[in-house]
Design a protein around this motif. Structure first.
Motif, PDB file in Angstrom:
ATOM      1  N   THR A  73       0.833  -1.206   0.000  1.00 59.08           N
ATOM      2  CA  THR A  73       0.000   0.000   0.000  1.00 59.08           C
ATOM      3  C   THR A  73       0.861   1.246   0.000  1.00 59.08           C
ATOM      4  O   THR A  73       0.611   2.206  -0.719  1.00 59.08           O
ATOM      5  N   VAL A  74       1.907   1.201   0.839  1.00 58.16           N
ATOM      6  CA  VAL A  74       2.707   2.399   1.052  1.00 58.16           C
ATOM      7  C   VAL A  74       3.679   2.630  -0.103  1.00 58.16           C
ATOM      8  O   VAL A  74       3.877   3.748  -0.560  1.00 58.16           O
ATOM      9  N   LEU A 129      -2.235   5.735  -6.942  1.00 59.99           N
ATOM     10  CA  LEU A 129      -3.096   5.961  -5.780  1.00 59.99           C
ATOM     11  C   LEU A 129      -4.249   4.972  -5.749  1.00 59.99           C
ATOM     12  O   LEU A 129      -4.629   4.477  -4.690  1.00 59.99           O
ATOM     13  N   SER A 168      -3.131   1.687  -4.508  1.00 57.15           N
ATOM     14  CA  SER A 168      -2.879   1.772  -3.069  1.00 57.15           C
ATOM     15  C   SER A 168      -4.164   1.600  -2.290  1.00 57.15           C
ATOM     16  O   SER A 168      -4.211   0.881  -1.287  1.00 57.15           O
ATOM     17  N   PHE A 211      -5.244  -1.261   0.312  1.00 59.87           N
ATOM     18  CA  PHE A 211      -5.696  -0.947   1.668  1.00 59.87           C
ATOM     19  C   PHE A 211      -6.992  -1.690   1.988  1.00 59.87           C
ATOM     20  O   PHE A 211      -7.201  -2.134   3.118  1.00 59.87           O
ATOM     21  N   PHE A 254     -12.078   7.161  -0.023  1.00 62.55           N
ATOM     22  CA  PHE A 254     -10.839   7.434  -0.749  1.00 62.55           C
ATOM     23  C   PHE A 254     -11.116   7.481  -2.256  1.00 62.55           C
ATOM     24  O   PHE A 254     -10.649   8.389  -2.953  1.00 62.55           O
ATOM     25  N   LEU A 259      -2.850  11.946   0.267  1.00 62.09           N
ATOM     26  CA  LEU A 259      -3.676  10.746   0.414  1.00 62.09           C
ATOM     27  C   LEU A 259      -2.866   9.607   1.029  1.00 62.09           C
ATOM     28  O   LEU A 259      -3.361   8.861   1.871  1.00 62.09           O
ATOM     29  N   LYS A 260      -1.582   9.492   0.609  1.00 59.71           N
ATOM     30  CA  LYS A 260      -0.737   8.446   1.189  1.00 59.71           C
ATOM     31  C   LYS A 260      -0.500   8.721   2.670  1.00 59.71           C
ATOM     32  O   LYS A 260      -0.434   7.799   3.479  1.00 59.71           O
ATOM     33  N   LYS A 261      -0.383   9.983   3.026  1.00 55.82           N
ATOM     34  CA  LYS A 261      -0.218  10.318   4.443  1.00 55.82           C
ATOM     35  C   LYS A 261      -1.429   9.856   5.237  1.00 55.82           C
ATOM     36  O   LYS A 261      -1.300   9.300   6.333  1.00 55.82           O
ATOM     37  N   ILE A 262      -2.632  10.061   4.682  1.00 54.80           N
ATOM     38  CA  ILE A 262      -3.839   9.643   5.405  1.00 54.80           C
ATOM     39  C   ILE A 262      -3.877   8.130   5.523  1.00 54.80           C
ATOM     40  O   ILE A 262      -4.257   7.581   6.566  1.00 54.80           O
ATOM     41  N   ILE A 263      -3.462   7.424   4.448  1.00 54.30           N
ATOM     42  CA  ILE A 263      -3.411   5.962   4.535  1.00 54.30           C
ATOM     43  C   ILE A 263      -2.428   5.532   5.620  1.00 54.30           C
ATOM     44  O   ILE A 263      -2.687   4.610   6.394  1.00 54.30           O
ATOM     45  N   ASN A 308      -4.010   5.780   8.905  1.00 54.48           N
ATOM     46  CA  ASN A 308      -4.928   4.662   9.115  1.00 54.48           C
ATOM     47  C   ASN A 308      -4.181   3.396   9.506  1.00 54.48           C
ATOM     48  O   ASN A 308      -4.650   2.620  10.339  1.00 54.48           O
TER      49      ASN A 308
END
Lengths: 85, 335, 125
Positions: A19-20, A25, A28, A32, A67, C32-36, C39
């Motif tokens: 995911t990271v 996006l 990802s 998630f 998202f 958005l990656k920061k929010i993931i 989480n």
């Protein structure tokens, strides 16, 4: 049993890393979603069925949908070049 | 993972913040111009973005081009070379220097935390053992006398809606506050509804046939919260997901007719008020509400557990409405 | 050592997930990656709490008459995590709404670029 647990935890970590580190996006967010699905199985193994139900509905459902909607909103705005007035 | 060097290179790129953008990376004209600006200040030193834009416009005017009608992202005097799809992003030198310290520091902090946490995790009492400090007299009381004191078979529901009902009220209020602030942030005055009926008949039919089952399961989980796993939070989440599915399958216009936004916010407010009224007396009497003024009923029957069933209904309504409100707010923003 | 890690597998996983989320939250420029990442940190803490409450051989706390209290798992972490999951969603929704507002203003999801634009005081239109 312990083999299954270790396997699931390993999948969990792999999902989190993918995911990271993933490039796109959308992929990802999909990863998630699978992370949340695996997490809900783990809640079940930890004898917490109420957590499993909540995680499946919330993590894999609502959060990922929010998202996706954010991504779609951003792309739709991009196409029309709209702006804050 | 066979191709180790390439994989390692990706990780290093990622850690340095120089990751390549994927296909859905933003591609609008503003951004193109901004990329050019970043490269410019990297080469020529720092400059305000507004000043840069003004300079470019002057340049174009000097070349005799109409600055208004000209597309910003395609300046004729600088024919765009065919850019590769994933070109590595560049960061201006100024920012790069400032961020370097920050990145090294945060990696260091993360590594320190990981080492400390791992050491702590290895020295904690073993996983699954019975003599852990977490399993103290509080848990013993809840498990031994929970059924007679709360009338609920499900100890978790009895815990969050009877012993700790005050905290749950606060959590419901947090949900309400989050929904209200999201509505304030994303408030769209002129919202257009679309009657989107799903991409193809197979998905649409499948969704239609699944919808009643999911909604029924959600109601079951909420109503049976004191007897079986579940309760207001779990069932409310399932119900909220079901409502979102209903909106996807039936179309937004239809859902807006059945459940308008106004009804949702009214239901949330009413449920929160009802919760406060039902538990209000105990907030004033020192939060000691295990007196037994309300008959508990026989544990195991559907009408038992005192106030737990109506409280579960309130929490379920709040959670389901909040989830659905988030969905409609995020949806309305992209039109 | 390996035995200890295997014994504490849930705690170790929680630590690893927390670190992954932490690094993402601090290092990835995309909002958005920061929010993931945030989480991921959330779920790591939930996993740690729920693993704390697990008792070997215990079942879910659906109480029965005449059963010893040690036959169940600890219900306290379960209650904490249950409310925590739902609150985590609402905060995520709030962050996403803020991200959309930032995108509307700065046309970018990249925090570094947003910072440059905000610093240069660029007012659009």
């Amino acid at each position: 049993m312990i083999v299954l647990e270790v396997l699931l935890l390993a999948v969990l970590i792999c999902c989190a890393l993918a995911t990271v580190l993933g490039r796109g996006l959308v992929s990802s967010v999909i990863l998630f979603m699978s992370y949340s699905a695996v997490m809900s199985i783990i809640w079940f193994l930890l004898q917490s069925p109420d957590l499993a139900v909540t995680e499946a509905a919330v993590g894999a459902g609502v959060t990922s949908l929010l998202f996706f909607l954010t991504l779609r909103g951003i792309r739709g705005r991009k196409r029309r070049g709209e702006d804050e007035g | 993972m066979k191709d180790n060097p390439q994989w390692l290179e990706r990780v290093i790129q990622w850690a340095a913040g120089q990751e390549q953008e994927g296909p859905e990376g933003p591609e609008d004209p503003e951004r193109q111009e901004f990329q050019e600006y970043l490269e410019y200040i990297d080469a020529h030193g720092y400059m305000e973005f507004g000043a840069y834009r003004y300079m470019r416009r002057r340049e174009r005017a000097a070349l005799g081009l109409d600055a208004v009608t000209e597309a910003i992202h395609n300046p004729p005097h600088q024919p765009n070379p065919p850019k590769p799809q994933h070109r590595p992003r560049r960061r201006p030198g100024l920012l790069r220097r400032q961020l370097w310290v920050y990145r090294v520091l945060s990696v260091g902090v993360a590594l320190c935390l990981a080492v400390i946490f791992t050491a702590v995790a290895l020295s904690l009492p073993g996983f699954g053992e019975t003599d852990v400090p977490a399993l103290n007299e509080v848990a013993q009381r809840y498990l031994e006398r929970g059924m007679e004191e709360t009338g609920a078979v499900n100890a978790v529901t009895g815990l969050i809606l009877e012993y700790r009902a005050f905290d749950t009220f606060g959590e419901s209020a947090v949900l309400f506050a989050a929904a209200v602030s999201t509505a304030l942030l994303l408030n769209a005055p002129g919202r257009r509804l679309r009657n989107y009926r799903g991409p193809d008949p197979v998905l649409s039919t499948l969704g239609r046939s699944l919808l009643p089952v999911i909604l029924l399961f959600g109601v079951y989980v909420v109503v049976n919260g004191h007897l079986s796993p579940g309760g207001g939070f779990s069932g409310g989440a399932v119900l909220g997901a079901g409502l979102i599915l209903a909106s996807l399958v039936l179309g937004e216009e239809e859902m807006d007719r059945l459940l308008p936004q106004r009804t949702m916010s009214r239901a949330t407010t009413l449920a929160l008020l009802a919760y406060g009224l039902m538990k209000g007396y105990s907030f004033f009497t020192g939060a000691n509400h295990l007196g037994g003024e309300i008959p508990k009923g026989t544990p195991g029957a559907i009408l038992s557990g005192g106030l737990i069933l109506p409280l579960n209904l309130c929490v379920g309504v709040i959670v389901a409405c909040t989830m659905y409100t988030f969905y409609t707010l995020f949806l309305s923003r992209e039109e | 050592m390996l035995e200890a890690i295997l014994q504490q597998r849930y705690y170790i996983t929680a630590v690893l997930l927390f670190t992954i989320g932490f690094v993402t939250l601090f290092l990835h420029p995309n909002l958005l990656k920061k929010i993931i990442g945030l989480n991921l940190m959330d779920t790591a803490v939930f996993l740690f709490l729920a693993a704390m409450g697990y008792v070997e051989g215990g079942v879910a706390p659906m109480l029965e008459e005449g059963q010893e209290w040690t036959a169940y798992i600890n219900p306290v972490p379960g209650g904490l995590v249950l409310t925590g999951i739902v609150v985590a969603v609402s905060t995520t929704a709030l962050f996403l709404a803020l991200t959309q507002r930032l995108y509307r203003r700065y046309h970018s999801l990249n925090l570094d670029e947003i910072l440059i634009l905000a610093r240069s005081g660029e007012e659009k239109h």
